[in-house]
Scaffold this motif. Sequence first.
Motif, mmCIF file in Angstrom:
data_model
loop_
_atom_site.group_PDB
_atom_site.id
_atom_site.type_symbol
_atom_site.label_atom_id
_atom_site.label_comp_id
_atom_site.label_asym_id
_atom_site.label_seq_id
_atom_site.Cartn_x
_atom_site.Cartn_y
_atom_site.Cartn_z
ATOM 1 N N THR A 162 0.837 -1.204 0.000
ATOM 2 C CA THR A 162 0.000 0.000 0.000
ATOM 3 C C THR A 162 0.867 1.247 0.000
ATOM 4 O OG1 THR A 162 -1.490 -1.245 1.405
ATOM 5 C CG2 THR A 162 -1.985 1.088 1.096
ATOM 6 N N ASN A 163 1.900 1.224 0.934
ATOM 7 C CA ASN A 163 2.817 2.364 0.994
ATOM 8 C C ASN A 163 3.480 2.600 -0.358
ATOM 9 O OD1 ASN A 163 2.372 3.091 3.628
ATOM 10 N ND2 ASN A 163 4.173 2.047 4.470
ATOM 11 N N ALA A 164 3.936 1.491 -1.018
ATOM 12 C CA ALA A 164 4.603 1.607 -2.316
ATOM 13 C C ALA A 164 3.656 2.245 -3.331
ATOM 14 C CB ALA A 164 5.058 0.225 -2.781
ATOM 15 N N ARG A 203 10.350 -3.608 -3.430
ATOM 16 C CA ARG A 203 10.973 -2.386 -3.949
ATOM 17 C C ARG A 203 9.989 -1.701 -4.894
ATOM 18 N NH1 ARG A 203 14.486 -1.141 -8.295
ATOM 19 N NH2 ARG A 203 14.545 -3.283 -9.061
ATOM 20 N N ASP A 204 10.000 -0.343 -4.824
ATOM 21 C CA ASP A 204 9.108 0.398 -5.738
ATOM 22 C C ASP A 204 9.910 1.373 -6.562
ATOM 23 O OD1 ASP A 204 9.477 2.919 -4.352
ATOM 24 O OD2 ASP A 204 8.192 2.122 -2.737
ATOM 25 N N THR A 205 9.287 2.104 -7.422
ATOM 26 C CA THR A 205 9.958 3.079 -8.290
ATOM 27 C C THR A 205 9.519 4.485 -7.937
ATOM 28 O OG1 THR A 205 8.209 2.700 -9.910
ATOM 29 C CG2 THR A 205 10.279 1.506 -10.238
ATOM 30 N N HIS A 262 4.293 8.758 12.649
ATOM 31 C CA HIS A 262 5.097 9.542 11.711
ATOM 32 C C HIS A 262 4.537 9.307 10.291
ATOM 33 C CE1 HIS A 262 8.404 11.297 9.478
ATOM 34 N NE2 HIS A 262 8.459 10.162 8.767
ATOM 35 N N THR A 263 4.158 10.383 9.672
ATOM 36 C CA THR A 263 3.640 10.257 8.302
ATOM 37 C C THR A 263 3.942 11.517 7.502
ATOM 38 O OG1 THR A 263 1.655 9.917 6.953
ATOM 39 C CG2 THR A 263 1.366 11.135 9.001
ATOM 40 N N THR A 264 4.138 11.307 6.210
ATOM 41 C CA THR A 264 4.350 12.468 5.335
ATOM 42 C C THR A 264 3.112 12.720 4.477
ATOM 43 O OG1 THR A 264 5.363 11.014 3.695
ATOM 44 C CG2 THR A 264 6.855 12.186 5.195
ATOM 45 N N LYS A 265 2.154 11.881 4.715
ATOM 46 C CA LYS A 265 0.960 11.997 3.881
ATOM 47 C C LYS A 265 0.059 13.098 4.433
ATOM 48 C CE LYS A 265 1.423 7.224 2.694
ATOM 49 N NZ LYS A 265 1.052 5.851 3.008
ATOM 50 N N PRO A 266 -0.688 13.759 3.552
ATOM 51 C CA PRO A 266 -1.590 14.828 4.025
ATOM 52 C C PRO A 266 -2.614 14.274 4.996
ATOM 53 C CG PRO A 266 -2.069 14.228 1.750
ATOM 54 C CD PRO A 266 -0.773 13.559 2.096
#
Length: 588
Positions: free
Chosen positions: A490-492, A519-521, A536-540
């Motif tokens: 999901t994070n990827a 691994r993602d791109t 901790h999150t960087t998502k809005p």
Amino acid sequence: MGHHWPLKTAMVRIYAALLIIALAFVGHALGQRAALQDEALRARGVLTRASDRLSGLVDRYRYLPAVLARSADLQAAPDAVSLRLGRIADTSGALAISLLDPQGRIMAHSEAAERPRPLTQDRLWRPSFRRALDGGLGISHEVTPDGQRIFTFEHPVATADGQITGVIAIALDVEEIEGDLRGDRDVIFFTDGNGVIFISNRDQLTLRTMAEPVTEIGQYGGAVPEVSTGRMDRRHGVPVMRGIDVPGLPAEAIHYERQMARIGMQAHILTDTAPALVVARTWGLIGALAGGVAALVLALMSQRRATTLARLAERAAAQGRLEAKVAARTAELSETNLRLSREVDERIQAEAELRRVQGDLVQAGKLTALGEMSAGISHELNQPLTAIQTLADTSQLFVDRAEPGEVRRNLGRISELAQRAGGILKSLRAFARKEGERPVDVDLADVVADALGLLEQRLEGVVVHWAPRPGLMVRGGRVQLQQVVVNLLTNAADAMEGGRAEIFIEIATQADHVTLSVRDTGPGLVEADRIFDPFHTTKPVGQGLGLGLSISYGIVQSFGGQITGANADGGGAIFTVHLTPAAARAAA
Ligand code: ADP
């Protein structure tokens, strides 16, 4: 210590001097005593020999007159008798022999009439002549008119019927007797009943008296002066005559005397004490030397003692210095120690302060997190609740308007929204409870396949690279591991929104564990060290709670594994889950 030195040295010197004097004195005294007694013994021997010699000599002539008196030859003509007496005198060594009639007249004589005759006519008045006339042996000594000292023996000449017809007189030369004594180093002399020295080996003593001086001219042919023989004394039990004032004689001498009853004389000896005194002095010197040696030995010993004492004192002083140094060092050390312990206290205080501040910071961080969380949760829940409210309101209108189709649609929407709210709460509960699953052996490929199945819709448009390797068993809970993989995928997918979207899933076996990497791109991790912190999150806001990775971390750890996140070499993020292989457990 040092200031006692001069005093000590002085004392040692005094002792040494006393020792030397004492030993010299003792040596002198003992030496003198021994030497004097030796000399006394020798003197007595010499005296005995000298008096024996005299009496022996006298004895030789004692019987000669008796023998002559009985000789028939005396009846011959006077000249013939004289001739005969002269021959006998020559043979016997007598000075002179004469035949006298009872009146003292010379009838025959060994010496010719023209020569000096020692035996003269006045014999008549001599006690010895009288004794001969009485029938006995008369012994006498006298000085002849010529000044010759003689010894005389007078014996009666008697007829067969005992009538005395004359007297045979023999004279002995005293000087001849003295000749035997001369050369003796001891002074030897003989005194008669008057105390007159008649025979002596010292000329200056002869015809001198040790008693009252004789004044009348008689037996001695002149006056006999006194001789100063000093007074008697005793030294170490030895009779000593002191203050002798005769030239050629010792001033002090050992003195012995011996009675010679048969000739009516007394023998004397004077032995110089000087040699004995020399011996005594020598012994005194030896004593002094011994004292000196002893004093030297004592001095050396005392010096050695002093040196030893000084060394001991030096050692004690050094010890004292050392102790003082040690004390100073100890004081320094304890001061340092005190300072250190003060510093330690300060450190402890500082540390406590730091911890307090840290605690405050943690608290502040928690509050911040709590604030973020409540903001997130309220927003997440607010949206579906608002939507539900709107849908419910509009549903009332649709009921009034009798449009059941719309109502049904709204109800469907409400149900969906409620489900979403439930999901949010569920994930919160999972975080709070950290509910665990008993680890079993799980096929890792199945877990990945399930997760991919669940996310089929979400991963639309994403290229997933995945080559399953069935049968690779790991320890873990199937549902929870699936939750971890879902979260990673999901994070990827979230990260790659709107860009090139590819996911690479790989399973590998390492030495002692199994890895699963995703691994993602996407753009990669921004704060790689904080991604596992809760909230901790960087998502809005409204998009994420920041709990996914935190929960995943807890799950993997609970199965004895590990999860790491990093930026991949070719861009994008790579998460790796390390898990314990089932085989390893079986082997263990
Ligand atoms: P959430 O997804 O709710 O933000 P997570 O704990 O799952 O919470 O993720 C925390 C943060 O880690 C995300 O907000 C994001 O910044 C970062 N992150 C996680 N996975 C990725 C990824 N594949 N690529 C880039 N950033 C990621």
